[in-house]
Design an enzyme around this catalytic site. Sequence first.
Site, PDB file in Angstrom:
ATOM      1  N   CYS A   1      26.949  60.890  87.450  1.00  0.00           N
ATOM      2  CA  CYS A   1      27.856  59.809  87.845  1.00  0.00           C
ATOM      3  C   CYS A   1      29.312  60.270  87.957  1.00  0.00           C
ATOM      4  CB  CYS A   1      27.744  58.641  86.874  1.00  0.00           C
ATOM      5  SG  CYS A   1      26.099  57.909  86.876  1.00  0.00           S
TER       6      CYS A   1
ATOM      7  N   HIS B   1      34.170  54.542  87.261  1.00  0.00           N
ATOM      8  CA  HIS B   1      32.730  54.539  87.544  1.00  0.00           C
ATOM      9  C   HIS B   1      32.157  53.170  87.185  1.00  0.00           C
ATOM     10  CE1 HIS B   1      28.609  55.440  87.815  1.00  0.00           C
ATOM     11  NE2 HIS B   1      28.396  55.496  86.511  1.00  0.00           N
TER      12      HIS B   1
ATOM     13  N   ASN C   1      25.229  50.119  89.642  1.00  0.00           N
ATOM     14  CA  ASN C   1      25.701  51.476  89.358  1.00  0.00           C
ATOM     15  C   ASN C   1      25.076  52.413  90.395  1.00  0.00           C
ATOM     16  OD1 ASN C   1      26.061  54.075  88.435  1.00  0.00           O
ATOM     17  ND2 ASN C   1      25.497  53.636  86.307  1.00  0.00           N
TER      18      ASN C   1
HETATM   19  N1  COA Z   1      17.053  42.188  79.852  1.00  0.00           N
HETATM   20  C1  COA Z   1      16.940  41.567  78.682  1.00  0.00           C
HETATM   21  N2  COA Z   1      17.097  42.184  77.486  1.00  0.00           N
HETATM   22  C2  COA Z   1      17.373  43.505  77.520  1.00  0.00           C
HETATM   23  C3  COA Z   1      17.484  44.224  78.721  1.00  0.00           C
HETATM   24  C4  COA Z   1      17.316  43.516  79.923  1.00  0.00           C
HETATM   25  N3  COA Z   1      17.421  44.096  81.129  1.00  0.00           N
HETATM   26  N4  COA Z   1      17.766  45.499  78.425  1.00  0.00           N
HETATM   27  C5  COA Z   1      17.822  45.592  77.101  1.00  0.00           C
HETATM   28  N5  COA Z   1      17.558  44.382  76.544  1.00  0.00           N
HETATM   29  C6  COA Z   1      17.516  44.019  75.128  1.00  0.00           C
HETATM   30  C7  COA Z   1      17.152  45.184  74.236  1.00  0.00           C
HETATM   31  O1  COA Z   1      15.768  45.371  74.175  1.00  0.00           O
HETATM   32  C8  COA Z   1      17.738  44.729  72.924  1.00  0.00           C
HETATM   33  O2  COA Z   1      16.855  43.806  72.334  1.00  0.00           O
HETATM   34  P1  COA Z   1      16.678  43.755  70.724  1.00  0.00           P
HETATM   35  O3  COA Z   1      18.031  43.421  70.187  1.00  0.00           O
HETATM   36  O4  COA Z   1      15.650  42.692  70.558  1.00  0.00           O
HETATM   37  O5  COA Z   1      16.220  45.131  70.346  1.00  0.00           O
HETATM   38  C9  COA Z   1      19.005  43.968  73.344  1.00  0.00           C
HETATM   39  O6  COA Z   1      18.809  43.623  74.731  1.00  0.00           O
HETATM   40  C10 COA Z   1      20.254  44.784  73.223  1.00  0.00           C
HETATM   41  O7  COA Z   1      19.990  46.078  73.707  1.00  0.00           O
HETATM   42  P2  COA Z   1      21.107  47.152  73.889  1.00  0.00           P
HETATM   43  O8  COA Z   1      20.513  48.419  74.415  1.00  0.00           O
HETATM   44  O9  COA Z   1      21.932  47.192  72.640  1.00  0.00           O
HETATM   45  O10 COA Z   1      21.940  46.463  75.063  1.00  0.00           O
HETATM   46  P3  COA Z   1      23.367  46.787  75.525  1.00  0.00           P
HETATM   47  O11 COA Z   1      24.207  45.606  75.374  1.00  0.00           O
HETATM   48  O12 COA Z   1      23.866  48.092  74.989  1.00  0.00           O
HETATM   49  O13 COA Z   1      23.160  46.988  77.095  1.00  0.00           O
HETATM   50  C11 COA Z   1      23.014  48.771  78.684  1.00  0.00           C
HETATM   51  C12 COA Z   1      22.302  48.022  77.562  1.00  0.00           C
HETATM   52  C13 COA Z   1      22.114  49.885  79.167  1.00  0.00           C
HETATM   53  C14 COA Z   1      23.310  47.787  79.796  1.00  0.00           C
HETATM   54  C15 COA Z   1      24.334  49.337  78.137  1.00  0.00           C
HETATM   55  O14 COA Z   1      24.096  50.022  76.947  1.00  0.00           O
HETATM   56  C16 COA Z   1      25.034  50.259  79.090  1.00  0.00           C
HETATM   57  O15 COA Z   1      25.564  49.823  80.084  1.00  0.00           O
HETATM   58  N6  COA Z   1      25.123  51.531  78.726  1.00  0.00           N
HETATM   59  C17 COA Z   1      25.925  52.506  79.465  1.00  0.00           C
HETATM   60  C18 COA Z   1      25.364  52.878  80.773  1.00  0.00           C
HETATM   61  C19 COA Z   1      26.276  53.896  81.378  1.00  0.00           C
HETATM   62  O16 COA Z   1      27.474  53.876  81.197  1.00  0.00           O
HETATM   63  N7  COA Z   1      25.818  54.851  82.080  1.00  0.00           N
HETATM   64  C20 COA Z   1      26.795  55.847  82.549  1.00  0.00           C
HETATM   65  C21 COA Z   1      26.179  56.924  83.158  1.00  0.00           C
HETATM   66  S1  COA Z   1      25.262  56.385  84.533  1.00  0.00           S
END
Ligand code: COA
Length: 338
Positions: free
Chosen positions: A112, A252, A282
């Site tokens: 990215c 990004h 993204n």
């Molecule tokens: N829909 C519903 N629930 C979801 C889900 C979805 N699409 N994806 C994850 N969850 C759930 C998880 O299972 C978790 O459930 P639990 O609490 O029962 O275990 C809960 O939501 C929280 O999960 P978590 O992983 O902590 O979510 P988050 O708020 O961190 O969001 C991302 C997940 C991936 C969106 C986030 O971490 C993110 O954007 N990360 C960075 C990505 C990035 O910057 N990439 C850069 C390089 S490409």
Amino acid sequence: MGDPVTVLGIGGYVPGVRVTNADLERHLDTTDEWITQRTGVRVRYRCAPGEATSDLAVEAGRRALRHAGRTAVDVVVVATTTPDHLIPGTAPAVAKRLGLGTVAAFDVQAVCSGFLYAAAVATSFVESGSATAVLVIGADAFSSVLDPTDRTTAVIFGDGAGAAVIGRGTAADGPGWGAFHLGSDGDAADLITVPGGGSRARSLPGQEFGAHLRMAGGTVFQAAVDAMASSCRSAMHSAGWYAHEVDHVVGHQANIRILRSVAQVLEVPESRVVVHLDRVGNTSAASIPLALTAASARLRPGDKILFTAFGGGTTWGAATLVWPSRLPATTVLGDNDD
Ligand code: COA
């Protein structure tokens, strides 16, 4: 010294298969509300069957060349992590299809952060006198590596391409690109991976190929905020900019909460952060040039633009650009409506 190295034209393209949050709700355990609140994404676009990264790159490149009023460049650099093939690279085919002939053409792989890495390479080519103009394209078709059953990644990523022609402007353009601050941390390689397809994990009969993207979302989130904010500080320091002077942050487009957190740490008003991920998701290496293209009607000559990215590797970077005077506000948009 001489004339500044700047942006001479930009363009963006996304493919035709539109996927809304409501579409994803139908086959994934997710909701529009969760996706919108936790990521900011509302719509993303995917390649049609048979469509590949180079097809997107060619269209974005064509638009950037047209915007720059050019039919020739000396070098084509394609930043991509989802090349059409392992061999050959994607850039030579893109150069040929754009009618650019037998110019130097190669790929850059920094996931990215790829566009900023490629823009740094292009700027160095021009500064050194090895090239007068370079076409830089960030293009990715992450739909080719997504696990459609993984709700943590399938909701975020979309396909697309964005491009910029980088070359010498005139004194009236202001200073153009400032210093690039790029970094990486190979210790964090496991955070974002597609394990298969390379020489480490060969495809053997009966063995899991590992063709899908895996991401440790929460850890990536914090690492992205830290690395983007600190590289922005370095870039601003090199340019002699204070936070209150920054007109636009083009970061990004991974997650709206990451962009907000970076702005908060830098003490740049949130209103100056370009948000485009709601419309395309993204798009990896395409994300920065697509966001820049979509925001182009708002950019005024002399505006101070701070770029920043974070991606697999891990890799990150930041750069400053003073928007040139020669580019009028453009109607070129990132999602096929130009
Ligand atoms: N829909 C519903 N629930 C979801 C889900 C979805 N699409 N994806 C994850 N969850 C759930 C998880 O299972 C978790 O459930 P639990 O609490 O029962 O275990 C809960 O939501 C929280 O999960 P978590 O992983 O902590 O979510 P988050 O708020 O961190 O969001 C991302 C997940 C991936 C969106 C986030 O971490 C993110 O954007 N990360 C960075 C990505 C990035 O910057 N990439 C850069 C390089 S490409």
